[in-house]
Scaffold this motif. Sequence first.
Motif, PDB file in Angstrom:
ATOM      1  N   ARG A   9       0.811  -1.161  -0.010  1.00 13.90           N
ATOM      2  CA  ARG A   9       0.033   0.169   0.062  1.00 13.90           C
ATOM      3  C   ARG A   9       0.926   1.193  -0.194  1.00 13.90           C
ATOM      4  O   ARG A   9       0.170   2.426  -0.338  1.00 13.90           O
ATOM      5  CB  ARG A   9      -0.918   0.080   1.240  1.00 13.90           C
ATOM      6  N   TYR A  33       0.295  -0.065  -4.487  1.00 17.22           N
ATOM      7  CA  TYR A  33      -1.104   0.152  -4.593  1.00 17.22           C
ATOM      8  C   TYR A  33      -1.407   1.401  -3.631  1.00 17.22           C
ATOM      9  O   TYR A  33      -2.045   1.616  -2.355  1.00 17.22           O
ATOM     10  CB  TYR A  33      -2.019  -1.066  -3.664  1.00 17.22           C
ATOM     11  N   VAL A  50      -3.350   5.192  -7.071  1.00 14.22           N
ATOM     12  CA  VAL A  50      -3.915   4.067  -7.673  1.00 14.22           C
ATOM     13  C   VAL A  50      -4.987   3.353  -7.385  1.00 14.22           C
ATOM     14  O   VAL A  50      -5.899   3.044  -8.160  1.00 14.22           O
ATOM     15  CB  VAL A  50      -2.564   3.213  -7.560  1.00 14.22           C
ATOM     16  N   GLU A  51      -5.012   3.315  -6.017  1.00 23.89           N
ATOM     17  CA  GLU A  51      -6.563   2.764  -5.580  1.00 23.89           C
ATOM     18  C   GLU A  51      -7.703   3.591  -6.239  1.00 23.89           C
ATOM     19  O   GLU A  51      -8.805   2.994  -6.629  1.00 23.89           O
ATOM     20  CB  GLU A  51      -6.644   2.816  -4.061  1.00 23.89           C
ATOM     21  N   TRP A  69      -8.289   2.569  -9.811  1.00 28.07           N
ATOM     22  CA  TRP A  69      -8.839   1.470 -10.002  1.00 28.07           C
ATOM     23  C   TRP A  69     -10.544   1.356  -9.540  1.00 28.07           C
ATOM     24  O   TRP A  69     -11.248   0.954 -10.324  1.00 28.07           O
ATOM     25  CB  TRP A  69      -8.196   0.406  -9.182  1.00 28.07           C
TER      26      TRP A  69
END
Length: 679
Positions: A359, A363, A367-368, A371
């Motif tokens: 994380r 991620y 990026v989260e 997505w």
Amino acid sequence: MSGAALAVVVVVVFFLALCLLQRYGDLRKQQRLVLLGTLLSWYLCFLIVFILPLDVSTTVYRQCLLDTSNQPTPVTPANQTQASPSLYPSVGVPKCVQPWSYIPDGVLPVFWRVVYWTSQFLTWLLLPFMQSYAQSGAFSRVGKIKTALIENAIYYGTYLLIFISLLIYVAAHPQWELTWAELQTIGITAANTWGLFLLVLLLGNGLVEIPRSYWLSSSHGYLLAKAYFKAAKLSAEKAAADENLADVMEEVAAVHESVRHNHSLRKCVDTILTKCPADYQEDLGNDSETTSVPPTKNGLIRLHKKVISAVQRQSQTRVQWSILLDQAFHLEDVAKSQSSPVKHFFHSFPSTHGHSWIRRFIYTPTVEWYWECVLRQGFYRLLALLLCFLSIVVVWSECTFFSTHPVLSLFAVFIQMAEKKYNYISIEVACFITIFFLCVCVYSTVFRIRIFNYYYLVPHHQTDAYSLQFSGMLFCRLTPPLCLNFLGLIHMDSAISHQDKIQTSYTSIMGSMSLLSFISDGFYIYYPILVLLLCFATFYKLGSRCLNLLGFHQYITDDDLTSDLVNEGTELIRRERRKRQKAEDGENRRWAWREQYGAQGTSEQNTAGYSEIKDNKCSPLTAIKKSVITFIRRDEEMDEQQTSLLQDDSNDEALPNRNRSTGGQYQSLSSRANFDDVC
């Protein structure tokens, strides 16, 4: 590479089955025999699925060798006898290249025989016995075995009666000379017929539900509404499980008071006490002066069984409730992040997600955000369209695979095209994708379906022993007919294709179905067409609507009761969010005060050295510590008062039971067993 592919697949599939068992079962607490039986049944079924494509490619290679050896050698003219052979290649004679995954002759027949008969022994004899053994409330192994034999007496007696009837029928017809191989074929056919009957039902559900679930999962609004719906149902189940456990603990308390330490059944009572939760064990530790009639041994056995079931059910509902809350909070965070102008994903409770290096570096919140808010919807819809295409191909092939001239099954067309070019990689990939998709459609229904409280696969190590073994029984009964149906789809089964070709090693183990022509030429061919009707029924949710009318509430968007449950779930999730936010804020304040005054205390201690303070009560450090403790206690009291006021104002804790019981509208949720959305 001879045999290497088989060895690799055997090892990989074992770890796959072990990981799946670790997700649903508890490897540390559950009985070793239960875990071993479930692992072995899953492992053998997955082996059949993964090895069958290798069997198909090996059979194609053997057929190529046979065709090459039977083809006559072309006669060349006399004046061309001295010519170079490379200038005149043999046109039409295929070059048989050994596939990379070729398995030597004689290995697969032995392998299939061991795998198949072991799985059949598990599903028809051992696992039913182990189910009763694990569910028994007896206090000794001998007692558990006795209970299991008694409960399965009718089950095994039915097999014996069928076998004796078959022997009498054969003896009454002297013209029939059935050999042991033919008796085996009859038994295999009977087992596969039972499995095919259930297979088509599960397959018809999965072919529609899997593409539709991915398409609907692309919408966060749908997922959030369904999470609210599940919260309302699960809250009622959780309240019912707590109430049931409390009632059982009252019975345990009465038994604990009536059976003294010098009683002959005291060891049995102590065994029951060890199965109770820790908070109840503390309450039961104090002996009471009241006396009652001591129970019998059979009564303690029944109580022991009830305690195990009640504790397991309460643990399942608590874990499911915690997981559902995290999912609902995450979906609400997604909805907030979508409306935020900042391309950064915000978590309401960051402490629950951890701070792993994935994380922090991969991620990340940016990026989260991309997505969850941008890419996820398109990816899920594209995947749903691909799965929908595969479902249409499967339904078409199931309805037309019996036609060999012309070949209408699309899977058979593709395999035959690759077979002409002897492209073994394409054959294995196509076979694996086809059979893997069929298995996903069937197995996913097995993992999602719920039969009251008797069978329910719960992730996060919460599945009981009975459900684990029942799933192993279903896998062992569904996988062989599933593989035979797959071989029929690609026309590799002579009983369906009626072609004079080399059969796969798996088909040779199954035996010739011509002995029972009404099954091989009738049931096996025309019954799979029923999958078309089941797909239509699943598409229009006829099963869910029927269950909804019977009182087993399902998520149906155009239903008024569903809307009411969604609204109730919204309030429950909102209340749980406030409670968690208050708890986290209080914990953050306590941590901040400890860090601040702990650092001051450390600096004063370093400055003063190791000199003694004579008047500790008047020291500044002591005063600071007392003020910190007083503030923390006052903060805790304020949090408790606010929580109690909130609960008293809106009946937070009693809402799932009390509000429904007064209105009478949702009382059935806590008293009736529920199904998941599988129809």
